[in-house]
Motif scaffolding. Structure first.
Motif, PDB file in Angstrom:
ATOM      1  N   ALA A 176       0.828  -1.208   0.000  1.00  0.00           N
ATOM      2  CA  ALA A 176       0.000   0.000   0.000  1.00  0.00           C
ATOM      3  C   ALA A 176       0.866   1.264   0.000  1.00  0.00           C
ATOM      4  O   ALA A 176       0.655   2.190  -0.793  1.00  0.00           O
ATOM      5  CB  ALA A 176      -0.923   0.001   1.215  1.00  0.00           C
ATOM      6  N   THR A 177       1.840   1.289   0.893  1.00  0.00           N
ATOM      7  CA  THR A 177       2.731   2.444   0.980  1.00  0.00           C
ATOM      8  C   THR A 177       3.567   2.596  -0.287  1.00  0.00           C
ATOM      9  O   THR A 177       3.732   3.696  -0.816  1.00  0.00           O
ATOM     10  CB  THR A 177       3.668   2.308   2.200  1.00  0.00           C
ATOM     11  N   TYR A 178       4.060   1.465  -0.780  1.00  0.00           N
ATOM     12  CA  TYR A 178       4.938   1.503  -1.956  1.00  0.00           C
ATOM     13  C   TYR A 178       4.164   1.925  -3.204  1.00  0.00           C
ATOM     14  O   TYR A 178       4.695   2.634  -4.061  1.00  0.00           O
ATOM     15  CB  TYR A 178       5.591   0.141  -2.171  1.00  0.00           C
ATOM     16  N   LYS A 179       2.915   1.509  -3.303  1.00  0.00           N
ATOM     17  CA  LYS A 179       2.099   1.884  -4.468  1.00  0.00           C
ATOM     18  C   LYS A 179       1.949   3.402  -4.543  1.00  0.00           C
ATOM     19  O   LYS A 179       2.095   4.005  -5.612  1.00  0.00           O
ATOM     20  CB  LYS A 179       0.730   1.206  -4.392  1.00  0.00           C
TER      21      LYS A 179
ATOM     22  N   ARG B 252      11.044  -2.391 -12.102  1.00  0.00           N
ATOM     23  CA  ARG B 252      11.501  -3.761 -11.867  1.00  0.00           C
ATOM     24  C   ARG B 252      10.410  -4.730 -12.331  1.00  0.00           C
ATOM     25  O   ARG B 252       9.220  -4.390 -12.329  1.00  0.00           O
ATOM     26  CB  ARG B 252      11.785  -3.979 -10.377  1.00  0.00           C
ATOM     27  N   GLN B 253      10.810  -5.919 -12.705  1.00  0.00           N
ATOM     28  CA  GLN B 253       9.816  -6.900 -13.173  1.00  0.00           C
ATOM     29  C   GLN B 253       8.793  -7.212 -12.086  1.00  0.00           C
ATOM     30  O   GLN B 253       7.604  -7.409 -12.379  1.00  0.00           O
ATOM     31  CB  GLN B 253      10.516  -8.182 -13.638  1.00  0.00           C
ATOM     32  N   VAL B 254       9.241  -7.191 -10.822  1.00  0.00           N
ATOM     33  CA  VAL B 254       8.314  -7.487  -9.720  1.00  0.00           C
ATOM     34  C   VAL B 254       7.307  -6.356  -9.516  1.00  0.00           C
ATOM     35  O   VAL B 254       6.277  -6.548  -8.867  1.00  0.00           O
ATOM     36  CB  VAL B 254       9.088  -7.738  -8.399  1.00  0.00           C
ATOM     37  N   ASP B 255       7.608  -5.172 -10.076  1.00  0.00           N
ATOM     38  CA  ASP B 255       6.711  -4.021  -9.921  1.00  0.00           C
ATOM     39  C   ASP B 255       5.840  -3.794 -11.152  1.00  0.00           C
ATOM     40  O   ASP B 255       5.109  -2.789 -11.212  1.00  0.00           O
ATOM     41  CB  ASP B 255       7.536  -2.744  -9.656  1.00  0.00           C
ATOM     42  N   LEU B 256       5.894  -4.697 -12.119  1.00  0.00           N
ATOM     43  CA  LEU B 256       5.198  -4.479 -13.387  1.00  0.00           C
ATOM     44  C   LEU B 256       3.695  -4.257 -13.198  1.00  0.00           C
ATOM     45  O   LEU B 256       3.124  -3.284 -13.706  1.00  0.00           O
ATOM     46  CB  LEU B 256       5.448  -5.661 -14.329  1.00  0.00           C
ATOM     47  N   LEU B 257       3.040  -5.138 -12.485  1.00  0.00           N
ATOM     48  CA  LEU B 257       1.589  -5.007 -12.287  1.00  0.00           C
ATOM     49  C   LEU B 257       1.261  -3.742 -11.509  1.00  0.00           C
ATOM     50  O   LEU B 257       0.295  -3.038 -11.832  1.00  0.00           O
ATOM     51  CB  LEU B 257       1.043  -6.243 -11.551  1.00  0.00           C
TER      52      LEU B 257
ATOM     53  N   GLU C  36      -0.984  -0.274 -12.598  1.00  0.00           N
ATOM     54  CA  GLU C  36      -2.091   0.231 -11.788  1.00  0.00           C
ATOM     55  C   GLU C  36      -1.962   1.717 -11.479  1.00  0.00           C
ATOM     56  O   GLU C  36      -2.965   2.408 -11.312  1.00  0.00           O
ATOM     57  CB  GLU C  36      -2.167  -0.553 -10.469  1.00  0.00           C
ATOM     58  N   VAL C  37      -0.727   2.223 -11.408  1.00  0.00           N
ATOM     59  CA  VAL C  37      -0.542   3.619 -10.981  1.00  0.00           C
ATOM     60  C   VAL C  37      -0.402   4.594 -12.146  1.00  0.00           C
ATOM     61  O   VAL C  37      -0.355   5.809 -11.911  1.00  0.00           O
ATOM     62  CB  VAL C  37       0.701   3.759 -10.051  1.00  0.00           C
ATOM     63  N   VAL C  38      -0.324   4.100 -13.377  1.00  0.00           N
ATOM     64  CA  VAL C  38      -0.134   4.990 -14.519  1.00  0.00           C
ATOM     65  C   VAL C  38      -1.258   6.026 -14.614  1.00  0.00           C
ATOM     66  O   VAL C  38      -1.015   7.242 -14.663  1.00  0.00           O
ATOM     67  CB  VAL C  38      -0.008   4.196 -15.833  1.00  0.00           C
ATOM     68  N   ASP C  39      -2.506   5.559 -14.660  1.00  0.00           N
ATOM     69  CA  ASP C  39      -3.628   6.491 -14.793  1.00  0.00           C
ATOM     70  C   ASP C  39      -3.748   7.429 -13.586  1.00  0.00           C
ATOM     71  O   ASP C  39      -3.907   8.651 -13.769  1.00  0.00           O
ATOM     72  CB  ASP C  39      -4.933   5.724 -15.011  1.00  0.00           C
ATOM     73  N   PRO C  40      -3.696   6.920 -12.339  1.00  0.00           N
ATOM     74  CA  PRO C  40      -3.749   7.829 -11.193  1.00  0.00           C
ATOM     75  C   PRO C  40      -2.613   8.865 -11.208  1.00  0.00           C
ATOM     76  O   PRO C  40      -2.812  10.019 -10.825  1.00  0.00           O
ATOM     77  CB  PRO C  40      -3.618   6.893  -9.989  1.00  0.00           C
TER      78      PRO C  40
END
Length: 232
Positions: free
Chosen positions: A108-111, A135-140, A144-148
């Motif tokens: 939650a914090t990292y997002k 990072r590959q682990v952060d792909l999803l 999710e954060v692109v639009d916001p």
């Protein structure tokens, strides 16, 4: 003049000649002795002068050696102090990196942090289109954060946000792992302009480097105190 008188005169002349010879001989002896003593004194003074100069030369060499040794020891001590100070600073960096590794472990914090870093990167890049690398682990999470992030950019700066594409082929280095000396990344984003010419890195690792450079004087002052001007 009879023979007796002749003999007497001859004897007187012989005595006179002998006396003159003795006096001359004494004068020569005295003169020779004076010259000898003077020469001896001069030689003695010369030898004394040589000995003094040799002593002064050796004394000077000893002083030079002392100064060289002192300077060497002083430099060695300075290097040790500098090494110790640098080690202390590096310990702080190592501790900060260890803490950075924990940041991405709270989803939650990292997002939210990833979204903020993306907004900053868009602002710094200043391009109309960009590719997002994570990072590959952060792909999803990145998707999710692109639009916001784009909405936040528009709200914050009153301008249209760049068109973003998440790179699904090229990734940032993986998270750090214990005991492995390989390239790693603690998280964050990198934006690449649409033409590929400009790259804006806003990873946690690079942010740490920037913060380190900006705050290094304050860090040193905190650790070692304020050094007076002219002291090292």
């Amino acid at each position: 003049m009879n023979e007796v008188e002749v003999e007497r005169q001859i004897e007187q002349m012989v005595r006179f000649i002998k006396q003159e010879a003795e006096e001359k001989s004494n004068e020569i002896k005295v003169s020779a002795e004076e010259e000898f003593n003077l020469e001896k004194l001069q030689l003695l003074e010369q030898e004394k002068s040589k000995i003094r100069k040799e002593y002064e030369r050796k004394e000077g060499q000893v002083e030079v050696k002392k100064k060289i040794e002192y300077s060497k020891q002083l430099n060695e001590m300075r290097l040790k102090v500098l090494a110790a100070k640098e080690a202390a600073v590096q310990d702080i960096i190592t501790d900060a990196k260890a803490r950075l590794r924990e940041v991405s472990k709270n989803p939650a914090t990292y997002k939210k942090l990833l979204q903020d870093l993306l907004v900053q990167a868009m602002r710094k890049l200043g391009e109309k289109t960009a590719t997002v690398r994570v990072r590959q682990v952060d792909l999803l999470l990145a998707k999710e954060v692109v639009d916001p992030a784009r909405k936040a950019f528009t709200a914050m700066f009153g301008a249209e946000a760049p068109a973003l594409t998440v790179d699904t082929a090229t990734f940032l280095p993986p998270p750090p792992s214990d005991g492995e000396e390989v390239e790693s990344c603690c998280g964050g984003v990198v934006l690449v302009s649409g033409d590929g010419r400009i790259t804006c890195s806003n990873t946690l690792d690079d942010r740490l480097k920037i913060a380190y450079q900006a705050n290094l004087p304050a860090i040193r002052a905190k650790l070692f105190g304020v050094v007076a001007q002219g002291q090292h």
